[in-house]
Each structure stands twice: as structure tokens, then as C-alpha cells.
Write a protein that holds these residues in place. Structure first.
Motif, PDB file in Angstrom:
ATOM      1  N   ALA A  89       0.818  -1.217   0.000  1.00  0.00           N
ATOM      2  CA  ALA A  89       0.000   0.000   0.000  1.00  0.00           C
ATOM      3  C   ALA A  89       0.849   1.264   0.000  1.00  0.00           C
ATOM      4  O   ALA A  89       0.422   2.310  -0.500  1.00  0.00           O
ATOM      5  CB  ALA A  89      -0.912  -0.004   1.223  1.00  0.00           C
ATOM      6  N   SER A  90       2.052   1.180   0.558  1.00  0.00           N
ATOM      7  CA  SER A  90       2.881   2.375   0.701  1.00  0.00           C
ATOM      8  C   SER A  90       3.474   2.870  -0.616  1.00  0.00           C
ATOM      9  O   SER A  90       4.064   3.949  -0.656  1.00  0.00           O
ATOM     10  CB  SER A  90       4.020   2.093   1.690  1.00  0.00           C
ATOM     11  N   LYS A  91       3.277   2.124  -1.681  1.00  0.00           N
ATOM     12  CA  LYS A  91       3.817   2.548  -2.973  1.00  0.00           C
ATOM     13  C   LYS A  91       3.276   3.918  -3.375  1.00  0.00           C
ATOM     14  O   LYS A  91       3.985   4.743  -3.965  1.00  0.00           O
ATOM     15  CB  LYS A  91       3.485   1.504  -4.041  1.00  0.00           C
ATOM     16  N   GLY A  92       2.011   4.170  -3.045  1.00  0.00           N
ATOM     17  CA  GLY A  92       1.412   5.454  -3.405  1.00  0.00           C
ATOM     18  C   GLY A  92       1.917   6.617  -2.571  1.00  0.00           C
ATOM     19  O   GLY A  92       1.590   7.780  -2.856  1.00  0.00           O
ATOM     20  N   LEU A  93       2.708   6.330  -1.545  1.00  0.00           N
ATOM     21  CA  LEU A  93       3.234   7.397  -0.691  1.00  0.00           C
ATOM     22  C   LEU A  93       4.552   7.967  -1.214  1.00  0.00           C
ATOM     23  O   LEU A  93       5.081   8.922  -0.637  1.00  0.00           O
ATOM     24  CB  LEU A  93       3.441   6.861   0.736  1.00  0.00           C
ATOM     25  N   GLN A  94       5.064   7.394  -2.291  1.00  0.00           N
ATOM     26  CA  GLN A  94       6.317   7.905  -2.857  1.00  0.00           C
ATOM     27  C   GLN A  94       6.172   9.380  -3.231  1.00  0.00           C
ATOM     28  O   GLN A  94       5.137   9.811  -3.746  1.00  0.00           O
ATOM     29  CB  GLN A  94       6.706   7.106  -4.102  1.00  0.00           C
ATOM     30  N   ASN A  95       7.231  10.138  -2.938  1.00  0.00           N
ATOM     31  CA  ASN A  95       7.291  11.561  -3.302  1.00  0.00           C
ATOM     32  C   ASN A  95       6.176  12.384  -2.650  1.00  0.00           C
ATOM     33  O   ASN A  95       5.824  13.452  -3.154  1.00  0.00           O
ATOM     34  CB  ASN A  95       7.233  11.727  -4.826  1.00  0.00           C
ATOM     35  N   SER A  96       5.620  11.874  -1.556  1.00  0.00           N
ATOM     36  CA  SER A  96       4.596  12.627  -0.831  1.00  0.00           C
ATOM     37  C   SER A  96       5.254  13.424   0.296  1.00  0.00           C
ATOM     38  O   SER A  96       6.449  13.297   0.557  1.00  0.00           O
ATOM     39  CB  SER A  96       3.539  11.685  -0.252  1.00  0.00           C
ATOM     40  N   LEU A 138       9.286   4.643   1.175  1.00  0.00           N
ATOM     41  CA  LEU A 138       9.290   5.823   2.040  1.00  0.00           C
ATOM     42  C   LEU A 138      10.557   6.657   1.882  1.00  0.00           C
ATOM     43  O   LEU A 138      10.682   7.717   2.494  1.00  0.00           O
ATOM     44  CB  LEU A 138       9.133   5.402   3.506  1.00  0.00           C
ATOM     45  N   LYS A 139      11.489   6.188   1.075  1.00  0.00           N
ATOM     46  CA  LYS A 139      12.754   6.906   0.911  1.00  0.00           C
ATOM     47  C   LYS A 139      12.565   8.330   0.432  1.00  0.00           C
ATOM     48  O   LYS A 139      13.304   9.234   0.820  1.00  0.00           O
ATOM     49  CB  LYS A 139      13.650   6.162  -0.091  1.00  0.00           C
ATOM     50  N   THR A 140      11.573   8.527  -0.420  1.00  0.00           N
ATOM     51  CA  THR A 140      11.388   9.846  -1.039  1.00  0.00           C
ATOM     52  C   THR A 140      10.334  10.687  -0.331  1.00  0.00           C
ATOM     53  O   THR A 140       9.859  11.676  -0.877  1.00  0.00           O
ATOM     54  CB  THR A 140      11.001   9.675  -2.517  1.00  0.00           C
ATOM     55  N   THR A 141       9.954  10.285   0.884  1.00  0.00           N
ATOM     56  CA  THR A 141       9.010  11.079   1.664  1.00  0.00           C
ATOM     57  C   THR A 141       9.778  12.009   2.602  1.00  0.00           C
ATOM     58  O   THR A 141      11.008  12.011   2.624  1.00  0.00           O
ATOM     59  CB  THR A 141       8.075  10.180   2.491  1.00  0.00           C
ATOM     60  N   GLN A 142       9.035  12.763   3.397  1.00  0.00           N
ATOM     61  CA  GLN A 142       9.642  13.640   4.394  1.00  0.00           C
ATOM     62  C   GLN A 142       9.411  13.086   5.803  1.00  0.00           C
ATOM     63  O   GLN A 142       9.298  13.834   6.769  1.00  0.00           O
ATOM     64  CB  GLN A 142       9.050  15.045   4.279  1.00  0.00           C
ATOM     65  N   LEU A 143       9.369  11.769   5.897  1.00  0.00           N
ATOM     66  CA  LEU A 143       9.003  11.105   7.143  1.00  0.00           C
ATOM     67  C   LEU A 143       9.913  11.512   8.303  1.00  0.00           C
ATOM     68  O   LEU A 143      11.139  11.468   8.191  1.00  0.00           O
ATOM     69  CB  LEU A 143       9.061   9.584   6.960  1.00  0.00           C
ATOM     70  N   LYS A 144       9.277  11.892   9.424  1.00  0.00           N
ATOM     71  CA  LYS A 144      10.006  12.239  10.641  1.00  0.00           C
ATOM     72  C   LYS A 144       9.670  11.307  11.800  1.00  0.00           C
ATOM     73  O   LYS A 144      10.521  11.052  12.649  1.00  0.00           O
ATOM     74  CB  LYS A 144       9.717  13.684  11.045  1.00  0.00           C
TER      75      LYS A 144
END
Length: 693
Positions: free
Chosen positions: A227-234, A263-269
Motif C-alpha cells: 500500500a505504501s507505494k502510493g506514498l512515494q514523493n509525498s 518511504l525513501k522519497t518522503t519527508q518522514l520524521k
């Protein structure tokens, strides 16, 4: 009138003039009133109303202009009514006139999924100011009206707490397609029985800020990864996937190199992966996290092997790590072998440096079997040791007398807090060197079965709070804390440090902790302490020595002038010497809040040695806590309670004076007799002494 609460009254119907005169009203509560309808224009005169609570009534429809006149309303609660998500329930103008509305609760109205189900998007489109929305969740796409909610920042689908959420059917890929809010979006889909999320589900919400999928126990770790595939570049910043697996399932739950790959390309904190029965974390699972990560929570799992935690040092902005309570129990060996083989099959080969101090090139060794702490320690290289600017290590390990281990603990450079309690270490703390300069200020290693505090742990100069309680430790190196000069709070309760601290006659254990303010040594089987135990802790404010076995208190506290609380409760104290009482008086003069807790001590004695203490507790009881239950024992075995102490003291003082006079006379008599005897002997033998000399 500004507030009116009519909750839990059988109002049923509300006449048109009910609130016409309350023009200053700002808060109106009408929950649980069995209201079945609200006439249009009922609230027309409430121009200043900010909060309206109509929760848990029997409302079945909302007509046009139901809330007209409420131009200042910010919070509207319609939770728990009969407002079914069907076309005829919400007329298009139901929310017309709510020009300031920011919070709207519509959950608890639709428990099931009827054939004509539809979210009330047409009515909601009339509220463009809406920012926070609570809905019942069912697998049906959000309608086009949601596109008008340009200020929406929170949308909540939560089962429980009065809401219904059931996505057990496949979620449509276009479920979120009409959420085109301009603000960062917080999406909660909690306890919604989600078993599958399409890989493009989150493609439509690249502005997502936080995502909470917790308590969807059918989703699984692998299901989240897809499911997390759609979170790329978010713009995803906070992710909560607490308990997304079935409890006690036979599946080996592992964070592997694919779990967080998108999640590599997210701004996850912030990443929260609590209570997922994880048995292993592989290195690439950590390496796949973006460099922006600041908080990692793996609290309450079953992690048996955790070599990957060595790789936390690769996260330059990591500030908080919670790996507490790895509550695994005895597992079937065949299952553990299966999980271990699966881990090896999934992971890319990861190597660990194990070279000696003088080797030029490192050798490598595959990650095999490690205790939970093993990922944190590596053999210290010559270069890394010289960069630490620390003194040479002691010639042998304190705990077992073996050769010095020279281990490095790779602490992330910005790590501030590490929660690692109850992770089943059963591991003595050897001498460790932090690999880099760090800012770690809070470390919790409580309840881990650490039986020896060896150390020292070099490089923790920023540490301010250290929790080593409930470890049942019975050995401590006098220099264990020597590399922690900025320690402010030290928690050591629930150990067996009575013997090592009793033998520390020079007060070396705490001698380097000049900034220490709180020291907890409760429940440590302490029987006595040296006079110099706390002499170097000049800033000490709270000293907890409760639940020990001390019969007397000898430490000199004259330098601890900032002390406010001395807890000696639940010991076996017989009394206090006069010198200690003078210290108490001095502290009370300096700080009126100073107290000594003596409750739970039932062995005090009423004798001459305690006369000064008994006078002190009678004349200045504000110094002591637990005075009401105070009692002391006389020589005849009877007890005197505090309320009778004033009657006892004159008699005791007379007895003590008489005893002192008798002892003084007796001593004087023997001195005189002795002196006369010596003189007589000398006189009798004077000629013999003359002849000799």
C-alpha cells in the motif's frame, strides 16, 4: 448568558422561540436529549454561538437552513444520531450559513453499508471553511463535493468511541481522489478492519502529512508495504502502523529490506510500529528510511534479533528511539528456526566489522546470532578510539575480570532519548566507547536483568537522565558514572546495591556527579552508608532511600545545601544522632520546604541517645513527614506514640541527666582513686626509682 448545558434531558422537541433571547450565548450543549428534529431557523438569533453539541439524539434528517444564523459556529457535534449516509438524509443546504465552521462530527450514524450508501459530500460542499471532519468509514469513494473542502486538514475514520468503520471489502483505488485540499492532510483510518489497500490508493493525496493505520489487524506488514507505494514523493511526515498484524499468529513478522522501500522519497520524521509481534528487524529496513527521520517507535514487540539497530547511526537526524518492552516469551524452537531462515533468505548479506585493535584491514562476519544489545557494540578500532579523546581503559573488565573489550556503541549524532526498558538484556554493561560526539540526554535501561554495572561508558557527557532501576544489579564499578559529568537524574531503585555501596567508604561511586539533583536508591537492601557517600553531590535536591534496611543514617550532608526532600520511609531506623539533627535544622533554615520522610519506620527507640531527635520532632514536626504515625520503644518494651511524646520527654530528660551525673561522678571517682593509687605507689617506691635512675 454565555454557556447553557441541557444535556441528558428529555427535550424531544424544541419550539422555535427556545433560544431567541439568548443573543450572547457562545456554548450550547444538547446531547442525549432524545431530540428527533431541528426546525429551520431555530438558532437564527445565536449569532455569537461557537459550540453546538447535538450528539446522541434521534435526528434522522437535516433540512435546508437547519443551522442558519450560526455564522460564528466553529464546532458542531452530530455524532451518534440516526443520520444515515443516504441521499435523502442531508438536504443540499443542510449546512448552509455555517461560515466559520471548522470542526464537524458525523461519525456514529452509519453502522452498515446499504445499497444506496453515499457520503454527504453535496451538503458538505457548502462548508468550505471545514478543517476537521469525523465520518463513519465504508468502502465507497468520497464524492465530488469533497473537492470543495479546500481547507480540510483532518479526516478521521475511526471505529470505537462512538464511530463505525468497516473497510473489510476492498477499498476502491479512487477512495481519496476528490480530496484536493490545499493544506497538509492528516488521515486516520483506525480499527477499520482493513485487509487490503491498493498500491495506488495514496496517489491522490501527495499532500498527506500524517497517516494512521493502527489496529487494522488484517493488513499485515507485507500488506502495508504494497500500500505504501502510493506514498512515494509525498509530504508524509508521521506514520503510525501500530498493531497491523494478527495477535499471536504463526507468521514471522519481520521488517525487511522491502518494508519501507517506498518511504525513501518522503519527508518522514516519525515512524510508529508498536505491538506488531515483530521477531526481527533487518538492516536494510532501517537503511531504507529517509534521512529526515527523527522518531522511531518499536515499543512492545517480540524482537529476538536486532542487528539492524546498529544501522540507526546512519540516520543523521534521529532524536528519539523507543525499543522498550520486547515482551517475547518462550517460543517453539522450530518456529524460531523457521523465522531465522526466512530472515536470512530475505536479507541481503550484511557484514559487521570485527577486526582487532591493531589490524590494518577489517575482517567481516555475517550477522548470525546476537543478543538484543549486540547491534550496539562493535570492536573498537585504533582510529576510532583515538578520536574519542578519552582516557586509557582499565586493564580488565570490572564485571568478569576478562581482558578489556574495547567496544564501540554507534550512537546516532542527534539522538536525545533512548527508551530501552524491559528488553530482556540479561547482559552486563562492559566498557563502551561512543563512536561519535552525541547529544544523548535520556537513557532508560530499566528492568533488563543487568546484574553488573561495569563500564565506564565513554562519550555520554550530555546525559542528564539515566534509569537503571529494577535490574536486580548487585555489582557496580566505582568509576561507572565517572564519564557522565552532567547527570541530573539517576534512578537506581529495585537493585541489590546495598553491599557495594556500604563498602564504598570513600564515596567514590557518586563522586563525579556534581550536578546530580535527583537520586533514587529505594528498594536496594541498603543497611548502612558511608559518611562520604553524597559529599560531592552539591546540587542534590531529592534523595530517595526508602524501602531499605537502614537502622541509622550517617552520611554527612553539610555540603548538600540544596537538598529539599530526604525520603527515609520504610526502613528500620532506630533514631538520628545529634549531628544529623543539626544538619536537618540547617537545611530547614536555608529552605523552608525541606522535609524528611520517616513514615513506615516502627523501630525508633526512646533513649538518651535519641533525646535531641525526640525534642526536635516534638518542637519542629514540620521537618518530618509521617509524624502522625510516629512511635518509639522504651527500655521496658512498651511504645510511646507521638501524641504522648510531650509527656515522656521531661521524664526522659531527667533520667538522662541523672544518668549523666551518675556516670560523671563514677568516672571522677575512679580517676581520683586511680590517681591516688599511682601517687601512693610512686611515693612508696620512690627510693627504688631514685636508685634506678
Amino acid at each position: 448568558m454565555m454557556k447553557l448545558d441541557l444535556s441528558e434531558n428529555s427535550v424531544v422537541g424544541l419550539p422555535m422561540c427556545s433560544f431567541s433571547d439568548l443573543i450572547s450565548l457562545k456554548y450550547l450543549w444538547l446531547s442525549k436529549c432524545q431530540i428527533i428534529s431541528v426546525a429551520s431557523g431555530l438558532f437564527a438569533n445565536l449569532k455569537k454561538l461557537r459550540t453546538l453539541d447535538l450528539a446522541k439524539n434521534n435526528l434522522a434528517t437535516l433540512r435546508n437552513d437547519t443551522f442558519s444564523g450560526l455564522e460564528s459556529l466553529e464546532f458542531l457535534n452530530l455524532q451518534g444520531n440516526e443520520l444515515r449516509y443516504q441521499p435523502w438524509t442531508f438536504e443540499p443546504g443542510a449546512f448552509h450559513g455555517l461560515d466559520s465552521l471548522t470542526h464537524l462530527h458525523l461519525e456514529g450514524n452509519q453502522p452498515d453499508l446499504p445499497a444506496n450508501f453515499t457520503y454527504p459530500d453535496v451538503a458538505l460542499a457548502r462548508v468550505p471553511t471545514l478543517q476537521h471532519l469525523w465520518l463513519d468509514g465504508h468502502p465507497y469513494a468520497l464524492g465530488r463535493g469533497f473537492a470543495s473542502l479546500s481547507q480540510l486538514s483532518d479526516i478521521n475514520f475511526v471505529s470505537g468511541n462512538g464511530g463505525f468503520c468497516n473497510f473489510n471489502s476492498d477499498l476502491p483505488a479512487n477512495f481519496l481522489s476528490n480530496l484536493i485540499s490545499k493544506r497538509p492532510l492528516n488521515l486516520r483510518m483506525v480499527q477499520c478492519s482493513i485487509s487490503f489497500i491498493p498500491s495506488n490508493f495514496f496517489d491522490h493525496v501527495k499532500n498527506i502529512f500524517s497517516l494512521d493505520l493502527s489496529f487494522n489487524r488484517e493488513l499485515s506488514i507485507d500488506g502495508f508495504e504494497k500500500a505504501s507505494k502510493g506514498l512515494q514523493n509525498s509530504t508524509l511526515t508521521i506514520l503510525n502502523i501500530t498493531e497491523i498484524v494478527k495477535p499471536f499468529s504463526s507468521v514471522c513478522n519481520i521488517l525487511n529490506g522491502k518494508t519501507f522501500q517506498y518511504l525513501k522519497t518522503t519527508q518522514l520524521k516519525e515512524l510508529i510500529v508498536k505491538s506488531n509481534f515483530l521477531v526481527n528487524v533487518l538492516p536494510n529496513a532501517i537503511l531504507d528510511l529517509p534521512k529526515t527521520i527523527e522518531y522511531v517507535n518499536l515499543h512492545r514487540n517480540n524482537i529476538l534479533k536486532a542487528f539492524a539497530f546498529f544501522t540507526l547511526a546512519s540516520l543523521p537526524n534521529l532524536k528519539i528511539v523507543d525499543i522498550a518492552k520486547q515482551v517475547y516469551y518462550e517460543e517453539d524452537n522450530r518456529r524460531l528456526d523457521f523465522c531465522d531462515n526466512r530472515s536470512k533468505h530475505i536479507q541481503n548479506t550484511f557484514f559487521m566489522t570485527t577486526r582487532g585493535m591493531d589490524d590494518d584491514k577489517p575482517s567481516v562476519q555475517e550477522n548470525e546470532t546476537f543478543s538484543f544489545l549486540a547491534p550496539y557494540v562493535l570492536p573498537l578500532t585504533a582510529n576510532s578510539r583515538s578520536s574519542l579523546n578519552e582516557k586509557d581503559p582499565e586493564p580488565a573488565e570490572f564485571c568478569d575480570g576478562s581482558a578489556p573489550s574495547h567496544y564501540v556503541w554507534p550512537v546516532p549524532p542527534k539522538l536525545e532519548r533512548l527508551y530501552a526498558s524491559d528488553i530482556k538484556l540479561h547482559y552486563d554493561i562492559p566498557q563502551l566507547f561512543c563512536s561519535t560526539k552525541n547529544v544523548l540526554n535520556y537513557l532508560d535501561l530499566s528492568a533488563n536483568g543487568i546484574h553488573c554495572f561495569g563500564g565506564p561508558v565513554h562519550g555520554l557527557r550530555s546525559l542528564q537522565t539515566l534509569d537503571l532501576s529494577r535490574n536486580q544489579c548487585y555489582r557496580i564499578n566505582p568509576s561507572f558514572f565517572s564519564t557522565m559529568p552532567n547527570l541530573v537524574t539517576l534512578l537506581l531503585s529495585g537493585n541489590f546495591l546495598g553491599e557495594p555501596l556500604s563498602s564504598d567508604t570513600g564515596g567514590l561511586v557518586f563522586s563525579t556527579l556534581d550536578r546530580l539533583q535527583l537520586l533514587d536508591l529505594s528498594n536496594n537492601v541498603l543497611k548502612d552508608l558511608s559518611e562520604f557517600t553524597f559529599q560531592h553531590n552539591r546540587h542534590l535536591r531529592v534523595l530517595n532511600l526508602s524501602f531499605n534496611a537502614m537502622s541509622t543514617f550517617l552520611p554527612i550532608l553539610t555540603l548538600n545545601r540544596k537538598l529539599q526532600t530526604l525520603d527515609l520511609s520504610n526502613n528500620t531506623l532506630l533514631g538520628f544522632p545529634e549531628s544529623t539533627c543539626h544538619q536537618f535544622l540547617e537545611f530547614k533554615k536555608i529552605n523552608s520546604n525541606f522535609t524528611v520522610n520517616i513514615s513506615g519506620n516502627s523501630d525508633f527507640v526512646c533513649n538518651c541517645d535519641n533525646l535531641f531527635f525526640l525534642n526536635l520532632i516534638l518542637r519542629q514536626p514540620e521537618i518530618f513527614k509521617g509524624v502522625a504515625l510516629f512511635r518509639c520503644q522504651l527500655d521496658n518494651g512498651s511504645f510511646v506514640r507521638y501524641d504522648r511524646l510531650s509527656q515522656l520527654l521531661p521524664e526522659l530528660e531527667f533520667h538522662c541527666v541523672a544518668q549523666s551525673v551518675f556516670v560523671g561522678v563514677l568516672v571522677t571517682f575512679f580517676l581520683v582513686v586511680g590517681s591516688l593509687s599511682v601517687y601512693g605507689m610512686f611515693h612508696y617506691k620512690r627510693w627504688q626509682w631514685k636508685y634506678l635512675y
